[in-house]
Scaffold this motif. Structure first.
Motif, PDB file in Angstrom:
ATOM      1  N   ILE A 150       0.819  -1.229  -0.089  1.00  0.00           N
ATOM      2  CA  ILE A 150       0.042   0.011   0.083  1.00  0.00           C
ATOM      3  C   ILE A 150       0.811   1.282   0.139  1.00  0.00           C
ATOM      4  N   LEU A 151       1.958   1.337   0.921  1.00  0.00           N
ATOM      5  CA  LEU A 151       2.679   2.676   1.048  1.00  0.00           C
ATOM      6  C   LEU A 151       3.715   2.727   0.029  1.00  0.00           C
ATOM      7  N   PHE A 152       4.348   1.516  -0.323  1.00  0.00           N
ATOM      8  CA  PHE A 152       5.622   1.869  -1.349  1.00  0.00           C
ATOM      9  C   PHE A 152       5.345   1.345  -2.811  1.00  0.00           C
ATOM     10  N   GLU A 153       4.134   0.667  -3.135  1.00  0.00           N
ATOM     11  CA  GLU A 153       4.060   0.133  -4.705  1.00  0.00           C
ATOM     12  C   GLU A 153       2.818   0.840  -5.096  1.00  0.00           C
ATOM     13  N   TRP A 154       1.619   0.918  -4.287  1.00  0.00           N
ATOM     14  CA  TRP A 154       0.590   1.725  -4.524  1.00  0.00           C
ATOM     15  C   TRP A 154       0.617   3.071  -4.519  1.00  0.00           C
ATOM     16  N   ARG A 155       0.730   3.503  -3.233  1.00  0.00           N
ATOM     17  CA  ARG A 155       0.800   5.207  -3.162  1.00  0.00           C
ATOM     18  C   ARG A 155       2.016   5.591  -3.285  1.00  0.00           C
ATOM     19  N   LYS A 156       3.246   5.073  -3.252  1.00  0.00           N
ATOM     20  CA  LYS A 156       4.613   5.401  -3.682  1.00  0.00           C
ATOM     21  C   LYS A 156       4.711   6.745  -2.749  1.00  0.00           C
ATOM     22  N   ASP A 157       4.142   6.630  -1.528  1.00  0.00           N
ATOM     23  CA  ASP A 157       4.206   7.888  -0.512  1.00  0.00           C
ATOM     24  C   ASP A 157       5.728   8.364  -0.184  1.00  0.00           C
ATOM     25  N   PRO A 158       6.314   9.482  -0.400  1.00  0.00           N
ATOM     26  CA  PRO A 158       7.538   9.519  -0.170  1.00  0.00           C
ATOM     27  C   PRO A 158       7.970   9.978   1.646  1.00  0.00           C
ATOM     28  N   ASN A 159       6.682  10.199   2.353  1.00  0.00           N
ATOM     29  CA  ASN A 159       6.712  10.367   3.697  1.00  0.00           C
ATOM     30  C   ASN A 159       5.671   9.481   4.108  1.00  0.00           C
ATOM     31  N   PRO A 160       6.063   8.218   4.526  1.00  0.00           N
ATOM     32  CA  PRO A 160       4.916   7.205   4.799  1.00  0.00           C
ATOM     33  C   PRO A 160       4.645   6.851   6.118  1.00  0.00           C
TER      34      PRO A 160
END
Length: 248
Positions: free
Chosen positions: A92-102
Motif C-alpha cells: 500500500i505505502l511503497f508500491e501503490w501510493r509510493k508515498d515519499p513520507n509514509p
C-alpha cells in the motif's frame, strides 16, 4: 533486567497502567523495543501482585513473509500466546501510493490493525514499546514541524475502540534497550521498511544526540518538563491522556 522492571514499575505506578484482570495485547514488531517489552512484561506478571494476562500481537509488513519462528519460540518460552497477521502495508505505502513520507500513515495503519486485533480477542489494553527517547523525539518533532508542545501520552484511552494504549517502557533509555538486546540475545528481525533510517525521527535522534554532547543533562530535563503536570500538563497522571498518532 532489574533496571527494565524498575522503570516499568515506576511508569505503572505513575500512570496507573495495569490493573488486576487486565487483558493486554503486546504489539510485537520484531524490533528490539517490542521484544524487550514482551519479555519484561512476561516477567512483570510474577514480580507484581496484580493479576493480568498477555497476548503477543504481531503484524508483518515486508514484501515477503518473514521467518517468525524465533519469536514464536520466545513466546512459548514465556508462556505467552502469539497471533501473527500478515498485512499488505508495504504494498500500500511503497508500491501503490509510493508515498515519499509514509511514516505517519504507516503508524496509523499499524495501530488501527492492532486495535482491531485487541477487540477481536476481547483484550482491553494495547502495550506498545515506545521508550524514553521516542517520547523526547516526538516532542522535538512537534515543536519544530508543527509549532506545538505535544508528545504521546504514556497511558491513552482510545474512545473509538474502547481500548487503552499503554507504554510501559516510557522511562527506559534507548541505550539500555540496546544493552538488553545483546544481554538477552533477543531474536530481532531485520526492518523491511525502505524508509528506515531516513525519516524525520532519525533527524531528531541525531539532533538530540548532538545537543546532549553540549548539554549532558538535556534528556533528564526534557523528561522532567513532560512530567511537570502543574505547568504544562502534557503527561497528566490523574488518568489516561488524549493520544494522537505518532511516527514510529
Amino acid at each position: 533486567m532489574k533496571t527494565t522492571l524498575g522503570c516499568i514499575r515506576r511508569a505503572d505506578e505513575d500512570f496507573h497502567m495495569i490493573q488486576p484482570g487486565d487483558r493486554i495485547g503486546v504489539g510485537v514488531s520484531g524490533g528490539k523495543d517490542s521484544l524487550l517489552l514482551l519479555r519484561a512484561l512476561a516477567l512483570y506478571r510474577y514480580v507484581r501482585h496484580h493479576d493480568f494476562t498477555m497476548t503477543a500481537l504481531m503484524l508483518t509488513m515486508g514484501r515477503e513473509k518473514p521467518d517468525t519462528s524465533a519469536i514464536e519460540d520466545l513466546c512459548r518460552e514465556l508462556d505467552v500466546p502469539i497471533v501473527i497477521r500478515h498485512t499488505e502495508i508495504y504494498e500500500i505505502l511503497f508500491e501503490w501510493r509510493k508515498d515519499p513520507n509514509p511514516c505517519a500513515l504507516c503508524a496509523k495503519m499499524r495501530r488501527g490493525m492492532l486495535c482491531d486485533m485487541c477487540t477481536d480477542r476481547g483484550l482491553n489494553k494495547l502495550a506498545l514499546g515506545h521508550h524514553r527517547e521516542d517520547a523526547l523525539e516526538t516532542l522535538m518533532m512537534s515543536v519544530i514541524f508543527e509549532g506545538r508542545l505535544h508528545t504521546f501520552h504514556p497511558c491513552s484511552y482510545m474512545s473509538r475502540s474502547n481500548l487503552t494504549v499503554i507504554r510501559p517502557l516510557i522511562y527506559v533509555p534507548e541505550k539500555h534497550v540496546i544493552h538488553m538486546r545483546r544481554e538477552l540475545n533477543l531474536p530481532v528481525l531485520k526492518n523491511p521498511c525502505p524508509a528506515n533510517g531516513h525519516t524525520k525521527r532519525e533527524e531528531m535522534k541525531e539532533l538530540l544526540a548532538f545537543l546532549c554532547k553540549r548539554y549532558p543533562n538535556l534528556k533528564e530535563s526534557m523528561l522532567s518538563a513532560l512530567k511537570n503536570e502543574a505547568q504544562y500538563g502534557l503527561w497528566n497522571r490523574s488518568g489516561p491522556g488524549v493520544d494522537a498518532p505518532a511516527e514510529r
